[in-house]
Design an enzyme around this catalytic site. Structure first.
Site, PDB file in Angstrom:
ATOM      1  CB  SER A 263      -3.682  -0.781  -4.775  1.00  0.00           C
ATOM      2  OG  SER A 263      -3.396   0.238  -5.701  1.00  0.00           O
ATOM      3  CB  CYS A 264      -3.299   4.319  -3.642  1.00  0.00           C
ATOM      4  SG  CYS A 264      -2.625   3.616  -5.134  1.00  0.00           S
TER       5      CYS A 264
END
Ligand code: UGA
Length: 421
Positions: A263-264
């Site tokens: 998610s980063c």
């Protein structure tokens, strides 16, 4: 200290629970009643190693609520920890952060006393100073430095080991524009022995992005070297070992494979890339890092095709759906493009993952979900896509295995090939 934390995702909840460990009183705020109930009952709504124990241990200091107003009134410091997802264009979506900033501003307008507002959400350099600050000043009718404080304090937490990363950081970055905010945050972090970087709001934001970009660059770099090594029959892990001993380089994040997901990294690199175009800057390195990462998972399909030129009707077992081990998170998992390609070639896909099957089913409802890893092994060929501990103990004898994550135990297979080794 009395702290409110807005947003109880893995960053917000870990931040709150870890600050409670040092005796601070924490109020976690979220809009999701289910999450609130769970936290108040000592059940973390997400899995993070050690989080549950810490939450239970400090239950008397932690309260969760939907009521942002009372949380801010009762606290002196407010951490903004809401998500900053990507838009379809790759640009950062600031909706949640800006909405929260506006809400906080309206509340502090009515509140007596000095509030320190800390941005922990990942936002592009300049956002806190040029976008968040004007919103807070406008809606609170108060002045930064005089009536309230503002800081940017980025997080460097890896999913799955976020509690450990919070409690044992390499550094703490505190970006401020006023002395008082800086001193309060230094006091809050006084029990940490790592270096504290005191800087401006925008530099703090850039440190976060530059760090993630550098880590993703290391991985794409070693993947490119690894692709080259593969052609020359060199083991890319021997090369990483030799390179990594140079202190200026370091061994960490030089594990070649099928690339980075989660998610980063994807969100942050896309955001920097889109932003630099907007600012008329040609971000060649970052764009290439993304390019290499987009291509990398399909190397596994290419190797498979060497052994199995036609995949039509062939059963392909996939071990691993999560973007990395020890999480059920499948966001930008490298397994996704691999499966899409296999489906185009009419392969029969049998997947197994210890934690991420339910999430994956929402994306690919029509592939075969195996109850056990052994069931997935009953295929014409096997692809290893996430390095789960459990996969080390499987019996690969007699199988064709194409490995994207360096699971050396699978070398016992009849045919074994690694993506970069
Ligand atoms: C990452 C950073 O590591 C954290 O420092 C940062 O705080 C976080 O993003 C964030 O911005 O919030 P995370 O996404 O949880 O943390 O995952 P990592 O453990 O960094 O792994 C990212 C991806 O890189 C995974 O897909 C992993 O398999 C891959 N990877 C990692 C490699 O392919 N090779 C490596 O050597 C290391």
């Amino acid at each position: 200290m009395n702290i409110s934390v807005i947003g109880t995702g893995y960053v917000g909840l870990v931040t709150g629970v870890c600050f409670a460990k040092f005796g601070n009183k924490i109020i976690c705020v979220d809009i999701d009643q289910d999450k609130i109930d769970k936290i108040n009952n000592g059940i973390p709504p997400i899995y993070e190693d050690g989080l549950k124990e810490l939450l239970i241990e400090n239950q008397s200091l932690i309260e969760a609520t939907e009521n942002i107003k009372s949380a801010i009134i009762k606290s002196d410091i407010t951490f903004i920890c809401v998500g900053t997802p990507s838009k379809k264009t790759g640009e950062i979506d600031l909706t949640f952060v800006l909405d929260v900033a506006k809400t906080i501003a309206k509340i502090i307008k009515e509140k007596d006393g000095w509030q320190l507002i800390v941005v922990k959400s990942t936002v592009l350099p300049g956002t806190t100073k040029d976008t968040i600050l004007p919103i807070i000043e406008k809606y609170s009718q108060k002045k930064v430095g005089k009536d309230f404080g503002l800081a940017m304090n980025p997080e460097f937490l890896r999913e799955g080991i976020a509690v450990n990363d919070f409690l044992n950081p390499d550094r703490i970055v505190i970006g401020t524009i006023d002395e008082r905010s800086k001193e309060i945050l230094k006091k809050l972090y006084k029990d940490f022995s790592c270096p504290i970087v005191e800087t401006t709001l925008s530099a703090a934001e850039m440190i976060k992005y530059a760090s993630n970009c550098m880590l993703a660059t290391k991985i794409s770099f070693i993947n490119e070297i690894g692709n080259f090594c593969k052609k020359l029959e060199i083991d890319a892990y021997d090369v990483a070992e030799g390179m990594g001993l140079d202190k200026r380089i370091g061994r960490a994040f030089l594990d070649s494979g099928i690339g980075w997901g989660g998610s980063c990294f994807p969100k942050d690199l896309d955001a920097i890339s889109a932003w630099s175009k907007e600012k008329n800057y040609d971000s060649k390195i970052i764009d290439s890092v993304i390019y290499v990462n987009d291509k990398q998972p399909l190397k596994l399909n290419e190797i498979l095709k060497k052994h199995m030129p036609s995949l039509k009707g062939k059963k392909i077992g996939i071990l691993g759906l999560a973007f990395k081990p020890d999480t059920d998170d499948i966001r930008e998992s490298r397994t996704i493009p691999i499966i899409k390609q296999l489906l185009k070639e009419d392969a029969i896909i049998k997947v197994y993952d210890p934690k991420a099957m339910e999430n994956f089913r929402k994306l690919f409802p029509d592939i075969i979900y195996c109850k056990t890893a052994d069931e997935a092994l009953e295929s014409d060929a096997i692809l290893i896509t996430t390095k789960w501990e459990e996969f080390k103990k499987l019996n690969y004898k007699g199988k064709i295995v194409i490995d994207g994550r360096r699971l050396l135990e699978a070398k016992k297979a009849r045919i074994y090939e690694g993506v970069c080794w």
